[in-house]
Each structure stands twice: as structure tokens, then as C-alpha cells.
Design a protein around this motif. Structure first.
Motif, PDB file in Angstrom:
ATOM      1  N   LEU A   1       0.828  -1.213   0.000  1.00 12.74           N
ATOM      2  CA  LEU A   1       0.000   0.000   0.000  1.00 12.74           C
ATOM      3  C   LEU A   1       0.856   1.254   0.000  1.00 12.74           C
ATOM      4  N   THR A   2       1.901   1.271   0.806  1.00 10.77           N
ATOM      5  CA  THR A   2       2.771   2.450   0.876  1.00 10.77           C
ATOM      6  C   THR A   2       3.483   2.665  -0.451  1.00 10.77           C
ATOM      7  N   ARG A   3       4.051   1.598  -1.016  1.00 10.65           N
ATOM      8  CA  ARG A   3       4.780   1.709  -2.279  1.00 10.65           C
ATOM      9  C   ARG A   3       3.861   2.147  -3.420  1.00 10.65           C
ATOM     10  N   LEU A   4       2.713   1.481  -3.550  1.00  4.76           N
ATOM     11  CA  LEU A   4       1.797   1.809  -4.648  1.00  4.76           C
ATOM     12  C   LEU A   4       1.202   3.200  -4.486  1.00  4.76           C
ATOM     13  N   SER A   5       0.839   3.570  -3.266  1.00  5.67           N
ATOM     14  CA  SER A   5       0.208   4.878  -3.074  1.00  5.67           C
ATOM     15  C   SER A   5       1.178   6.001  -3.413  1.00  5.67           C
ATOM     16  N   GLN A   6       2.434   5.860  -3.020  1.00  4.74           N
ATOM     17  CA  GLN A   6       3.414   6.898  -3.345  1.00  4.74           C
ATOM     18  C   GLN A   6       3.684   6.942  -4.848  1.00  4.74           C
TER      19      GLN A   6
ATOM     20  N   TYR B   1       1.631   5.880  -7.354  1.00  8.09           N
ATOM     21  CA  TYR B   1       0.467   6.341  -8.105  1.00  8.09           C
ATOM     22  C   TYR B   1       0.201   7.824  -7.882  1.00  8.09           C
ATOM     23  N   HIS B   2       0.512   8.312  -6.674  1.00  4.96           N
ATOM     24  CA  HIS B   2       0.349   9.754  -6.447  1.00  4.96           C
ATOM     25  C   HIS B   2       1.332  10.539  -7.312  1.00  4.96           C
ATOM     26  N   GLN B   3       2.576  10.101  -7.380  1.00 11.69           N
ATOM     27  CA  GLN B   3       3.556  10.802  -8.215  1.00 11.69           C
ATOM     28  C   GLN B   3       3.163  10.764  -9.694  1.00 11.69           C
ATOM     29  N   ARG B   4       2.608   9.652 -10.137  1.00 12.91           N
ATOM     30  CA  ARG B   4       2.131   9.551 -11.528  1.00 12.91           C
ATOM     31  C   ARG B   4       0.988  10.542 -11.770  1.00 12.91           C
ATOM     32  N   ALA B   5       0.069  10.635 -10.807  1.00 12.66           N
ATOM     33  CA  ALA B   5      -1.060  11.559 -10.951  1.00 12.66           C
ATOM     34  C   ALA B   5      -0.581  13.004 -10.961  1.00 12.66           C
ATOM     35  N   VAL B   6       0.389  13.317 -10.118  1.00 16.32           N
ATOM     36  CA  VAL B   6       0.968  14.665 -10.098  1.00 16.32           C
ATOM     37  C   VAL B   6       1.607  14.962 -11.455  1.00 16.32           C
ATOM     38  N   ALA B   7       2.366  14.021 -11.982  1.00 14.15           N
ATOM     39  CA  ALA B   7       3.041  14.218 -13.273  1.00 14.15           C
ATOM     40  C   ALA B   7       2.049  14.421 -14.413  1.00 14.15           C
ATOM     41  N   LYS B   8       0.878  13.832 -14.309  1.00 16.12           N
ATOM     42  CA  LYS B   8      -0.155  13.967 -15.343  1.00 16.12           C
ATOM     43  C   LYS B   8      -1.009  15.219 -15.156  1.00 16.12           C
ATOM     44  N   GLY B   9      -0.785  15.955 -14.069  1.00 14.79           N
ATOM     45  CA  GLY B   9      -1.503  17.211 -13.869  1.00 14.79           C
ATOM     46  C   GLY B   9      -2.762  17.120 -13.033  1.00 14.79           C
ATOM     47  N   PHE B  10      -3.023  15.960 -12.448  1.00 11.00           N
ATOM     48  CA  PHE B  10      -4.258  15.809 -11.682  1.00 11.00           C
ATOM     49  C   PHE B  10      -4.269  16.607 -10.380  1.00 11.00           C
ATOM     50  N   TRP B  11      -3.097  17.024  -9.911  1.00 12.36           N
ATOM     51  CA  TRP B  11      -3.040  17.773  -8.654  1.00 12.36           C
ATOM     52  C   TRP B  11      -2.582  19.215  -8.886  1.00 12.36           C
ATOM     53  N   ASP B  12      -2.624  19.706 -10.130  1.00 12.35           N
ATOM     54  CA  ASP B  12      -2.196  21.073 -10.403  1.00 12.35           C
ATOM     55  C   ASP B  12      -3.039  22.079  -9.621  1.00 12.35           C
ATOM     56  N   LYS B  13      -4.314  21.815  -9.550  1.00 15.18           N
ATOM     57  CA  LYS B  13      -5.213  22.654  -8.767  1.00 15.18           C
ATOM     58  C   LYS B  13      -5.750  21.801  -7.627  1.00 15.18           C
ATOM     59  N   ARG B  14      -5.522  22.247  -6.392  1.00 15.38           N
ATOM     60  CA  ARG B  14      -5.929  21.460  -5.229  1.00 15.38           C
ATOM     61  C   ARG B  14      -7.409  21.666  -4.935  1.00 15.38           C
ATOM     62  N   HIS B  15      -8.042  20.586  -4.512  1.00 16.55           N
ATOM     63  CA  HIS B  15      -9.453  20.603  -4.141  1.00 16.55           C
ATOM     64  C   HIS B  15      -9.608  20.002  -2.756  1.00 16.55           C
ATOM     65  N   THR B  16     -10.808  19.987  -2.255  1.00 12.19           N
ATOM     66  CA  THR B  16     -11.070  19.381  -0.957  1.00 12.19           C
ATOM     67  C   THR B  16     -10.959  17.867  -1.065  1.00 12.19           C
ATOM     68  N   GLU B  17     -10.787  17.222   0.076  1.00 16.97           N
ATOM     69  CA  GLU B  17     -10.730  15.760   0.084  1.00 16.97           C
ATOM     70  C   GLU B  17     -12.047  15.170  -0.413  1.00 16.97           C
ATOM     71  N   GLY B  18     -13.151  15.814  -0.064  1.00 17.33           N
ATOM     72  CA  GLY B  18     -14.452  15.342  -0.532  1.00 17.33           C
ATOM     73  C   GLY B  18     -14.541  15.332  -2.047  1.00 17.33           C
ATOM     74  N   HIS B  19     -13.955  16.327  -2.677  1.00 22.12           N
ATOM     75  CA  HIS B  19     -13.926  16.399  -4.145  1.00 22.12           C
ATOM     76  C   HIS B  19     -13.239  15.157  -4.718  1.00 22.12           C
TER      77      HIS B  19
ATOM     78  N   LEU C   1      -5.540   4.862  -3.961  1.00 24.06           N
ATOM     79  CA  LEU C   1      -4.118   4.833  -3.638  1.00 24.06           C
ATOM     80  C   LEU C   1      -3.466   6.187  -3.870  1.00 24.06           C
ATOM     81  N   ASP C   2      -3.883   6.897  -4.906  1.00 20.03           N
ATOM     82  CA  ASP C   2      -3.387   8.250  -5.173  1.00 20.03           C
ATOM     83  C   ASP C   2      -3.698   9.169  -3.989  1.00 20.03           C
ATOM     84  N   ILE C   3      -4.930   9.130  -3.501  1.00 20.29           N
ATOM     85  CA  ILE C   3      -5.301   9.970  -2.349  1.00 20.29           C
ATOM     86  C   ILE C   3      -4.476   9.583  -1.134  1.00 20.29           C
TER      87      ILE C   3
END
Length: 198
Positions: free
Chosen positions: A11-16, A18-36, A100-102
Motif C-alpha cells: 500500500l505504501t509503495r503503490l500509493s506513493q 500512483y500519487h507521483q504519476r497523478a501529479v506528473a499527469k496534472g491531476f493535482w495542479d489545482k488542489r481541491h477538498t478531500e471530498g472532491h 491509492l493516489d489519495i
């Protein structure tokens, strides 16, 4: 049952990752609430239910999975779209990737303490025995995850959902980790987001 995803190290390895992959793809360029982010994640379950309603299941054999894994470039993309895109298996894999990204975001930004990232996972899982629809199987998972978010915190909800989805896939004969790997490989072929909302 031997969980492929549900252990601290994986879980730790995959979550880190997948989060880095999502960041690289631009999914975290604009931050939203956790509920979002949770609503987007659980929207993937709705897509799985819609795929089921349309009869779109990949039902890949181990041989088909290995063949897809061996393909590269346009040939892989073409076969992924033909065999997997828009299926129940892909949408459940998307759900777990987003969870895992979250979790990776929560680890990176120290929303979780060191103790929370390394202690016994200790959450239950859920699966309905017998004949049921996919919607009836997924509804209690979503319901309990929402309850855990409201009553306790996001981490137990994420872990509960991952473990329950992995168990559900196991009982349905879906190799969840294989579908996650295939979706990650497919995502690598896609361009970074350009102005698309997340």
C-alpha cells in the motif's frame, strides 16, 4: 486469503508511486477538498455499474493478460482499448488507483502520522455471498466508506474500500492487480492534462 495489495509495504509503495504519476499527469495542479477527490474516486464505481449494465466485462484469461503485458506502444493501446477500456474491471481498477493516489497524497503531505502509515491495518472488509448484482455488491462498500469518513477519518475509509474491492474482485475471479498494472501502463501513453478539470 493472501492479499496482493492489502499490506503495509505494498500500500505504501503503490500509493506513493500512483500519487507521483497523478501529479506528473496534472491531476493535482489545482488542489481541491478531500471530498472532491473522494467523489471523483467513487464516481469510478458508478462507471463500473454502468459497464455492468451494458454487459462490458473484460474477462481476460491469464494468457490474454500476459499477452497485453508483452505489447508496447500503439499495439498495446489498440489492444487495451479493444479488450479492456470501459469494462467493469477497468473501472474498479481506476477506483483503487484513485484511492491509492489519495493515500499517497496524505502520506506525502504528512496528513497521516508515521504511526498511521506503518501500523497494523486492522480494518475489516466486505463481500456479499451468493448471487447479487454488481450494484448491490458495491453499494455497501461505498456506504461503509462514507460512514468511516464521517465517523473517523479518511484513512480507514480508503483502506476499507481497497480491501473490500480486492476481496470482491477475488470472489468474481478478477485479477485486480493485473488490471491495475494494465491501466497504469495505458495511462502512461496518455498526454498530461491540458486545462482539463480534475
Amino acid at each position: 486469503m493472501d492479499y496482493k495489495i492489502y499490506n503495509v509495504e505494498t500500500l505504501t509503495r503503490l500509493s506513493q508511486d500512483y500519487h507521483q504519476r497523478a501529479v506528473a499527469k496534472g491531476f493535482w495542479d489545482k488542489r481541491h477538498t478531500e471530498g472532491h477527490y473522494f467523489m471523483l474516486t467513487f464516481g469510478e464505481l458508478h462507471e463500473a455499474i454502468e459497464a455492468d449494465r451494458l454487459g462490458k466485462w473484460a474477462k481476460l484469461t491469464p494468457e490474454q493478460i500476459e499477452r497485453l503485458r508483452s505489447l508496447e506502444g500503439e499495439e498495446f493501446v489498440k489492444e487495451f482499448i479493444r479488450l479492456v477500456k470501459g469494462t467493469v474491471e477497468e473501472e474498479i481498477a481506476d477506483t483503487v488507483i484513485r484511492l491509492l493516489d489519495i493515500l499517497g497524497y496524505m502520506i506525502e503531505y504528512r496528513i497521516l502520522s508515521d504511526e498511521e502509515t506503518s501500523t497494523d491495518l486492522g480494518v475489516s472488509s466486505f463481500y456479499i455471498e451468493g448471487v447479487t448484482t454488481l450494484a448491490d455488491t458495491l453499494w455497501p462498500i461505498l456506504q461503509e466508506a462514507c460512514y468511516l469518513c464521517a465517523k473517523y477519518a479518511h484513512r480507514p475509509a480508503i483502506l476499507y474500500a481497497i480491501r473490500s474491492l480486492e476481496l470482491t474482485c477475488y470472489h468474481m475471479g478478477i485479477d485486480l492487480m493485473a488490471h491495475i498494472d494494465l491501466k497504469i501502463k495505458y495511462n502512461e501513453t496518455r498526454p498530461r492534462l491540458h486545462g482539463k478539470k480534475y
